[in-house]
Design a protein around this motif. Sequence first.
Motif, PDB file in Angstrom:
ATOM      1  N   ASN A   1     -13.152  -2.272  16.244  1.00  0.00           N
ATOM      2  CA  ASN A   1     -14.304  -1.809  15.462  1.00  0.00           C
ATOM      3  C   ASN A   1     -13.848  -0.875  14.340  1.00  0.00           C
ATOM      4  OD1 ASN A   1     -16.104  -3.257  16.988  1.00  0.00           O
ATOM      5  ND2 ASN A   1     -16.443  -1.597  18.449  1.00  0.00           N
ATOM      6  N   GLU A   2     -12.957   0.046  14.680  1.00  0.00           N
ATOM      7  CA  GLU A   2     -12.460   0.977  13.670  1.00  0.00           C
ATOM      8  C   GLU A   2     -11.700   0.228  12.573  1.00  0.00           C
ATOM      9  OE1 GLU A   2      -9.661   5.013  13.398  1.00  0.00           O
ATOM     10  OE2 GLU A   2      -9.841   3.873  15.267  1.00  0.00           O
ATOM     11  N   ALA A   3     -10.888  -0.754  12.976  1.00  0.00           N
ATOM     12  CA  ALA A   3     -10.136  -1.537  11.993  1.00  0.00           C
ATOM     13  C   ALA A   3     -11.068  -2.321  11.078  1.00  0.00           C
ATOM     14  CB  ALA A   3      -9.177  -2.477  12.713  1.00  0.00           C
ATOM     15  N   THR A   4     -12.125  -2.913  11.649  1.00  0.00           N
ATOM     16  CA  THR A   4     -13.060  -3.718  10.853  1.00  0.00           C
ATOM     17  C   THR A   4     -13.811  -2.848   9.844  1.00  0.00           C
ATOM     18  OG1 THR A   4     -13.337  -5.211  12.725  1.00  0.00           O
ATOM     19  CG2 THR A   4     -14.959  -5.352  10.986  1.00  0.00           C
ATOM     20  N   ASN A   5     -14.263  -1.664  10.293  1.00  0.00           N
ATOM     21  CA  ASN A   5     -14.984  -0.759   9.384  1.00  0.00           C
ATOM     22  C   ASN A   5     -14.104  -0.319   8.212  1.00  0.00           C
ATOM     23  OD1 ASN A   5     -17.277  -0.891  10.971  1.00  0.00           O
ATOM     24  ND2 ASN A   5     -16.691   0.859  12.229  1.00  0.00           N
ATOM     25  N   ASN A   6     -12.864   0.011   8.484  1.00  0.00           N
ATOM     26  CA  ASN A   6     -11.957   0.421   7.417  1.00  0.00           C
ATOM     27  C   ASN A   6     -11.566  -0.754   6.521  1.00  0.00           C
ATOM     28  OD1 ASN A   6     -10.893   3.413   7.705  1.00  0.00           O
ATOM     29  ND2 ASN A   6     -11.170   2.621   9.783  1.00  0.00           N
ATOM     30  N   LEU A   7     -11.556  -1.968   7.072  1.00  0.00           N
ATOM     31  CA  LEU A   7     -11.267  -3.154   6.259  1.00  0.00           C
ATOM     32  C   LEU A   7     -12.319  -3.315   5.163  1.00  0.00           C
ATOM     33  CD1 LEU A   7      -9.767  -5.803   5.644  1.00  0.00           C
ATOM     34  CD2 LEU A   7     -11.202  -6.884   7.397  1.00  0.00           C
ATOM     35  N   TYR A   8     -13.608  -3.134   5.536  1.00  0.00           N
ATOM     36  CA  TYR A   8     -14.675  -3.256   4.552  1.00  0.00           C
ATOM     37  C   TYR A   8     -14.554  -2.200   3.456  1.00  0.00           C
ATOM     38  CZ  TYR A   8     -16.879  -6.429   7.866  1.00  0.00           C
ATOM     39  OH  TYR A   8     -17.136  -7.470   8.687  1.00  0.00           O
ATOM     40  N   LYS A   9     -14.191  -0.968   3.868  1.00  0.00           N
ATOM     41  CA  LYS A   9     -14.044   0.102   2.872  1.00  0.00           C
ATOM     42  C   LYS A   9     -12.922  -0.222   1.892  1.00  0.00           C
ATOM     43  CE  LYS A   9     -15.685   3.743   5.995  1.00  0.00           C
ATOM     44  NZ  LYS A   9     -15.300   4.987   6.713  1.00  0.00           N
ATOM     45  N   ILE A  10     -11.787  -0.718   2.432  1.00  0.00           N
ATOM     46  CA  ILE A  10     -10.645  -1.039   1.558  1.00  0.00           C
ATOM     47  C   ILE A  10     -10.973  -2.201   0.640  1.00  0.00           C
ATOM     48  CG2 ILE A  10      -8.276  -1.924   1.596  1.00  0.00           C
ATOM     49  CD1 ILE A  10      -7.824  -0.263   4.107  1.00  0.00           C
ATOM     50  N   GLN A  11     -11.691  -3.203   1.146  1.00  0.00           N
ATOM     51  CA  GLN A  11     -12.075  -4.343   0.318  1.00  0.00           C
ATOM     52  C   GLN A  11     -13.014  -3.930  -0.805  1.00  0.00           C
ATOM     53  OE1 GLN A  11     -13.645  -7.136   3.166  1.00  0.00           O
ATOM     54  NE2 GLN A  11     -11.660  -8.084   3.561  1.00  0.00           N
ATOM     55  N   ASP A  12     -13.863  -2.948  -0.546  1.00  0.00           N
ATOM     56  CA  ASP A  12     -14.819  -2.494  -1.556  1.00  0.00           C
ATOM     57  C   ASP A  12     -14.182  -1.574  -2.596  1.00  0.00           C
ATOM     58  OD1 ASP A  12     -16.795  -3.941  -0.338  1.00  0.00           O
ATOM     59  OD2 ASP A  12     -17.516  -2.250   0.880  1.00  0.00           O
ATOM     60  N   THR A  13     -13.166  -0.803  -2.198  1.00  0.00           N
ATOM     61  CA  THR A  13     -12.648   0.243  -3.085  1.00  0.00           C
ATOM     62  C   THR A  13     -11.239  -0.018  -3.608  1.00  0.00           C
ATOM     63  OG1 THR A  13     -11.844   1.471  -1.147  1.00  0.00           O
ATOM     64  CG2 THR A  13     -14.060   1.997  -1.954  1.00  0.00           C
ATOM     65  N   VAL A  14     -10.384  -0.683  -2.820  1.00  0.00           N
ATOM     66  CA  VAL A  14      -8.964  -0.804  -3.195  1.00  0.00           C
ATOM     67  C   VAL A  14      -8.571  -2.248  -3.508  1.00  0.00           C
ATOM     68  CG1 VAL A  14      -6.580  -0.329  -2.528  1.00  0.00           C
ATOM     69  CG2 VAL A  14      -8.419   1.208  -1.772  1.00  0.00           C
ATOM     70  N   SER A  15      -8.721  -3.119  -2.497  1.00  0.00           N
ATOM     71  CA  SER A  15      -8.247  -4.501  -2.659  1.00  0.00           C
ATOM     72  C   SER A  15      -9.195  -5.469  -1.962  1.00  0.00           C
ATOM     73  CB  SER A  15      -6.827  -4.648  -2.074  1.00  0.00           C
ATOM     74  OG  SER A  15      -6.424  -5.991  -2.086  1.00  0.00           O
ATOM     75  N   LYS A  16      -9.743  -6.409  -2.736  1.00  0.00           N
ATOM     76  CA  LYS A  16     -10.639  -7.412  -2.146  1.00  0.00           C
ATOM     77  C   LYS A  16      -9.883  -8.427  -1.288  1.00  0.00           C
ATOM     78  CE  LYS A  16     -14.027  -7.176  -5.912  1.00  0.00           C
ATOM     79  NZ  LYS A  16     -14.748  -7.961  -6.953  1.00  0.00           N
ATOM     80  N   ASP A  17      -8.559  -8.518  -1.492  1.00  0.00           N
ATOM     81  CA  ASP A  17      -7.755  -9.497  -0.761  1.00  0.00           C
ATOM     82  C   ASP A  17      -7.226  -8.955   0.557  1.00  0.00           C
ATOM     83  OD1 ASP A  17      -8.071 -11.370  -2.768  1.00  0.00           O
ATOM     84  OD2 ASP A  17      -6.315 -10.654  -3.872  1.00  0.00           O
ATOM     85  N   ALA A  18      -7.570  -7.734   0.913  1.00  0.00           N
ATOM     86  CA  ALA A  18      -7.125  -7.183   2.201  1.00  0.00           C
ATOM     87  C   ALA A  18      -7.753  -7.965   3.350  1.00  0.00           C
ATOM     88  CB  ALA A  18      -7.493  -5.703   2.300  1.00  0.00           C
ATOM     89  N   TRP A  19      -7.006  -8.115   4.422  1.00  0.00           N
ATOM     90  CA  TRP A  19      -7.519  -8.862   5.590  1.00  0.00           C
ATOM     91  C   TRP A  19      -6.948  -8.261   6.865  1.00  0.00           C
ATOM     92  CZ3 TRP A  19      -3.913 -11.844   8.478  1.00  0.00           C
ATOM     93  CH2 TRP A  19      -2.665 -11.983   7.884  1.00  0.00           C
ATOM     94  N   LEU A  20      -7.532  -8.662   8.009  1.00  0.00           N
ATOM     95  CA  LEU A  20      -7.205  -8.064   9.301  1.00  0.00           C
ATOM     96  C   LEU A  20      -6.257  -8.983  10.078  1.00  0.00           C
ATOM     97  CD1 LEU A  20      -7.759  -5.713  11.274  1.00  0.00           C
ATOM     98  CD2 LEU A  20      -9.610  -7.084  12.251  1.00  0.00           C
ATOM     99  N   LEU A  21      -5.131  -8.415  10.549  1.00  0.00           N
ATOM    100  CA  LEU A  21      -4.171  -9.134  11.380  1.00  0.00           C
ATOM    101  C   LEU A  21      -4.167  -8.518  12.778  1.00  0.00           C
ATOM    102  CD1 LEU A  21      -1.810 -11.144  11.787  1.00  0.00           C
ATOM    103  CD2 LEU A  21      -0.280  -9.332  10.986  1.00  0.00           C
ATOM    104  N   ILE A  22      -4.223  -9.379  13.790  1.00  0.00           N
ATOM    105  CA  ILE A  22      -4.225  -8.920  15.179  1.00  0.00           C
ATOM    106  C   ILE A  22      -2.920  -9.339  15.826  1.00  0.00           C
ATOM    107  CG2 ILE A  22      -5.409  -8.984  17.403  1.00  0.00           C
ATOM    108  CD1 ILE A  22      -7.938  -9.790  15.911  1.00  0.00           C
ATOM    109  N   LYS A  23      -2.155  -8.342  16.263  1.00  0.00           N
ATOM    110  CA  LYS A  23      -0.887  -8.603  16.965  1.00  0.00           C
ATOM    111  C   LYS A  23      -0.983  -8.052  18.377  1.00  0.00           C
ATOM    112  CE  LYS A  23       2.846  -8.973  13.589  1.00  0.00           C
ATOM    113  NZ  LYS A  23       4.165  -8.414  13.206  1.00  0.00           N
ATOM    114  N   LYS A  24      -0.737  -8.891  19.377  1.00  0.00           N
ATOM    115  CA  LYS A  24      -0.794  -8.436  20.783  1.00  0.00           C
ATOM    116  C   LYS A  24       0.566  -8.588  21.415  1.00  0.00           C
ATOM    117  CE  LYS A  24      -5.690  -9.320  21.532  1.00  0.00           C
ATOM    118  NZ  LYS A  24      -6.697  -9.961  22.370  1.00  0.00           N
TER     119      LYS A  24
END
Length: 303
Positions: free
Chosen positions: A280-303
């Motif tokens: 949840n924290e990662a997703t919320n910060n992803l939206y902020k970065i896409q809106d303010t810094v880079s629209k091409d930012a995306w979320l990677l999940i490594k387990k």
Amino acid sequence: MTLATYINDLLYRYDCVIVPDFGGFVTNKIGAKVNNFTHTFSAPTKQITFNNLLKHNDGLLANYIASAENISFEKASTAISLSVIKWQNELQSKAVEIENLGVLSLNEEKQIVFEPNTTVNYLTESFGLTTVESSAITRYKQQVKPLAPVLVKEEKKKIPAFIKYAATAAILLTLGFSAINGYQQKQQKEVLANQEKALQKKIQSATFVISNPLPTINLNVAKEKEVSKPYHIIAGAFQYAENAEKKVKQLKAKGFDAKIIGVNKWGLTQVSFNSYASRNEATNNLYKIQDTVSKDAWLLIKK
């Protein structure tokens, strides 16, 4: 563009692929199975289910399509939306078959029902393994008959007189040697006992003094528990490691906890804005970065 193709590709590498505003395809690992009726052995596989509550866009599918088609993130998101609208319209009148995934349909309550395709195995560990059929094994039980006892007749033999006398003499000699050995062992035990008593007296009278004892050292070891952060917001992937390091320095100058998180299967070095332990924290910060810094930012999940 066929949306099902990209969903199939991602299911080999991820446990969940979300189609924004539609639902998520989730995989569950199932171990090898044996069918006692058909006498077949099935390899481990991934069972696919559909969850219509997983509609939030995590950026995985759109970013993969943008990379594969060499288009922007916005165009990839638009293409996904068009495919979703097409599926929703078709579901109102008929079932929708998604290639290699299964069939979607609506029940009486207008809820989506998913029937998975079991012929495709998305578990890479089982690649190349197929169902094996073995013929049934018939077991026969046969009683084992006991063996008849064998009677052996023993013949009594007479012992000559001179052998009896020789045996008696040997016994007498053995008893004599045993008596001598016993006396010698008794004397040795007495000598050892006296020596042990003298040694104990010396030990009791001895005094050990340490003039300069070593100081006591107290060590305090603090254990830090590492927090796993499998969620990474990707800033870019670079062919040359030098460019990736430059990107990390630029992002750190802007206040991000940027770092290199490894090399992907295409040989590109990946750089993240930040890494998080919570999705949840990662997703919320992803939206902020896409809106303010880079629209091409995306979320990677490594387990």
